[in-house]
Design a protein around this motif. Structure first.
Motif, short mmCIF file in Angstrom:
data_model
loop_
_atom_site.label_atom_id
_atom_site.label_comp_id
_atom_site.label_asym_id
_atom_site.label_seq_id
_atom_site.Cartn_x
_atom_site.Cartn_y
_atom_site.Cartn_z
N ASP A 163 31.48 53.35 37.02
CA ASP A 163 30.72 52.56 37.11
C ASP A 163 31.30 51.56 36.38
O ASP A 163 31.73 51.57 35.34
CB ASP A 163 29.17 52.91 36.77
CG ASP A 163 28.52 53.57 37.65
OD1 ASP A 163 29.29 54.10 38.61
OD2 ASP A 163 27.44 53.79 37.59
N ARG A 164 30.94 49.89 36.79
CA ARG A 164 31.18 49.09 36.02
C ARG A 164 30.53 47.85 36.31
O ARG A 164 29.77 47.76 37.25
CB ARG A 164 32.66 48.63 36.17
CG ARG A 164 33.00 48.15 37.44
CD ARG A 164 34.64 47.97 37.65
NE ARG A 164 35.16 47.29 38.94
CZ ARG A 164 35.23 47.87 39.92
NH1 ARG A 164 35.04 49.09 40.08
NH2 ARG A 164 35.72 46.93 40.88
N TYR A 165 30.33 46.84 35.60
CA TYR A 165 29.63 45.67 35.79
C TYR A 165 30.49 44.40 35.90
O TYR A 165 31.51 44.51 35.03
CB TYR A 165 28.77 45.21 34.75
CG TYR A 165 27.56 46.27 34.61
CD1 TYR A 165 26.31 46.01 35.36
CD2 TYR A 165 27.65 47.32 34.06
CE1 TYR A 165 25.28 46.87 35.33
CE2 TYR A 165 26.38 48.37 33.90
CZ TYR A 165 25.30 48.02 34.71
OH TYR A 165 24.21 48.88 34.66
N ALA A 240 42.44 39.03 41.00
CA ALA A 240 43.17 39.43 39.65
C ALA A 240 44.05 38.34 39.17
O ALA A 240 44.05 38.14 38.00
CB ALA A 240 43.75 40.90 39.85
N THR A 241 44.89 38.02 40.18
CA THR A 241 46.00 36.91 39.56
C THR A 241 45.15 35.81 39.36
O THR A 241 45.58 35.11 38.69
CB THR A 241 46.77 36.85 41.00
OG1 THR A 241 47.53 38.01 41.20
CG2 THR A 241 48.01 35.80 40.57
N TYR A 256 37.13 44.57 34.57
CA TYR A 256 36.58 44.05 35.75
C TYR A 256 37.18 44.66 37.14
O TYR A 256 36.42 44.84 38.14
CB TYR A 256 36.61 42.61 36.04
CG TYR A 256 35.89 41.57 35.16
CD1 TYR A 256 34.87 42.28 34.28
CD2 TYR A 256 36.22 40.24 34.87
CE1 TYR A 256 34.19 41.43 33.47
CE2 TYR A 256 35.66 39.63 34.18
CZ TYR A 256 34.73 40.21 33.32
OH TYR A 256 33.83 39.37 32.52
N LEU A 257 38.29 45.12 37.24
CA LEU A 257 39.13 45.79 38.38
C LEU A 257 38.62 47.15 38.37
O LEU A 257 38.77 48.05 39.32
CB LEU A 257 40.39 45.49 38.16
CG LEU A 257 40.98 44.12 38.59
CD1 LEU A 257 42.74 43.94 38.30
CD2 LEU A 257 40.70 43.72 39.97
N THR A 264 48.37 49.34 35.22
CA THR A 264 48.13 49.03 36.22
C THR A 264 47.91 47.58 36.47
O THR A 264 48.23 47.14 37.36
CB THR A 264 46.93 49.68 36.97
OG1 THR A 264 47.10 51.22 36.58
CG2 THR A 264 46.91 49.54 38.46
N THR A 265 47.02 47.05 35.47
CA THR A 265 46.72 45.55 35.85
C THR A 265 47.91 44.60 35.36
O THR A 265 47.85 43.65 35.94
CB THR A 265 45.56 45.36 34.61
OG1 THR A 265 44.50 46.39 34.68
CG2 THR A 265 44.88 43.88 34.71
N MET A 266 48.64 45.01 34.64
CA MET A 266 49.97 44.10 34.19
C MET A 266 50.68 43.92 35.44
O MET A 266 51.66 43.01 35.32
CB MET A 266 50.88 45.18 33.11
CG MET A 266 50.02 44.80 31.82
SD MET A 266 50.94 45.84 30.50
CE MET A 266 52.58 44.91 30.22
N ILE A 267 50.82 44.54 36.40
CA ILE A 267 51.72 44.29 37.67
C ILE A 267 51.37 42.71 38.23
O ILE A 267 52.27 42.46 38.88
CB ILE A 267 51.19 45.40 38.84
CG1 ILE A 267 52.49 45.04 39.88
CG2 ILE A 267 49.86 45.04 39.56
CD1 ILE A 267 52.25 46.25 41.04
#
Length: 293
Positions: A163-165, A240-241, A256-257, A264-267
């Motif tokens: 889960d996330r907000y 994201a970008t 957030y993602l 993974t986010t650094m892509i």
């Protein structure tokens, strides 16, 4: 495979907390192997598995992502459901490709939202983009996932069962409220409306994945100005970008993602020049005047 083994494999995957999509993909991979040899999966030998992978890789030219799904499903079956001590399963390695994702500009996103013909399409696409959601995460949203006081969206059971907000932009909130008034379903934000478009109030299931994907394809066909090969997931990449370009911390974007790994986010750093431009400006300021020394 026989029904008993098939049920056991599904139960094994459920115990591992795999998503429904993963369960279907892994089961399909084992079924394809069985169909290839025309024998049940429990009667297949290691050499046959080896030859099957070589055929898929060399003769069929399967992509790395397709090979990875096939390998993962077959390995799961012969490691957990019907354990086999096979060297082939330990030997096979499939490289994970990290090609930069397709990203739309903010203006291109606005063009897509502007081309959405119905309140349903506009609200759904705006929510996917402005909250960076995966397709299934957006479809599963309920009215209870919105917190008006904090202006957040609760994403339940995302990838990996987490889960996330996420911050819910005011403009998106307004779109969701107006769209909800058109169907007034007590639970679902995006209920299946039915062929006549009037079943939304009593629907117990969300919109079909295929309907949403078809909606996005239709909109892109109507926008020849957008030359990029975009899909619904491209809206998430764009979110994201755009956050990174706006200066949002990479760790926050990761949160957030719903990414487990910062790597993974650094892509998304590879598809924006903001960091390079900023670094170049700082270096010029730091090194300024050296030619006068």
């Amino acid at each position: 495979m026989n029904n008993k083994l098939q049920n056991k494999m599904i139960e094994d995957m459920q115990l591992c907390d795999y998503s429904d999509r993963t369960q279907k993909s892994y089961s399909r991979a084992v079924r394809q192997l069985s169909n290839f040899w025309h024998v049940p999966a429990e009667e297949i030998a290691e050499q046959q598995v080896r030859e099957y992978f070589l055929y898929c890789k060399n003769d069929q030219g399967w992509s790395a992502s397709t090979m990875r799904i096939a390998y993962s499903g077959i390995k799961f079956f012969y490691t957990h459901t019907l354990p086999m001590d096979w060297e082939t399963l330990r030997l096979l390695k499939i490289k994970r490709l990290t090609t930069p994702p397709t990203v739309l500009s903010i203006n291109e996103v606005r063009l897509i939202l502007g081309a959405a013909r119905t309140p349903q399409a506009r609200a759904f696409l705006a929510t996917v983009y402005s909250c960076g959601l995966r397709l299934q995460e957006a479809l599963n949203l309920t009215v209870h996932d919105i917190c008006k006081e904090r202006m957040t969206l609760h994403v339940r059971q995302g990838k990996g069962g987490k889960d996330r907000y996420i911050p819910l932009p005011k403009s998106t909130y307004n779109l969701l409220v107006e769209y909800w008034k058109t169907h007034r379903n007590k639970a679902l934000l995006f209920p299946a409306l039915g062929r006549d478009g009037k079943k939304g109030r009593t629907a117990t299931t969300p919109m079909a994945r295929s309907s949403v994907q078809q909606m996005m394809r239709r909109i892109l066909k109507e926008l020849p100005k957008i030359k990029k090969h975009a899909t619904l997931h491209t809206l998430r990449h764009s979110y994201a970008t755009h956050l990174i370009e706006a200066g949002v911390n990479l760790r926050i974007v990761q949160q957030y993602l719903g990414h487990s790994s910062l790597e993974t986010t650094m892509i998304y750093l590879h598809v924006t020049d903001m960091g390079n431009s900023d670094a170049a400006a700082r270096i010029n300021r730091l090194m300024g005047g050296l030619d006068d020394a």
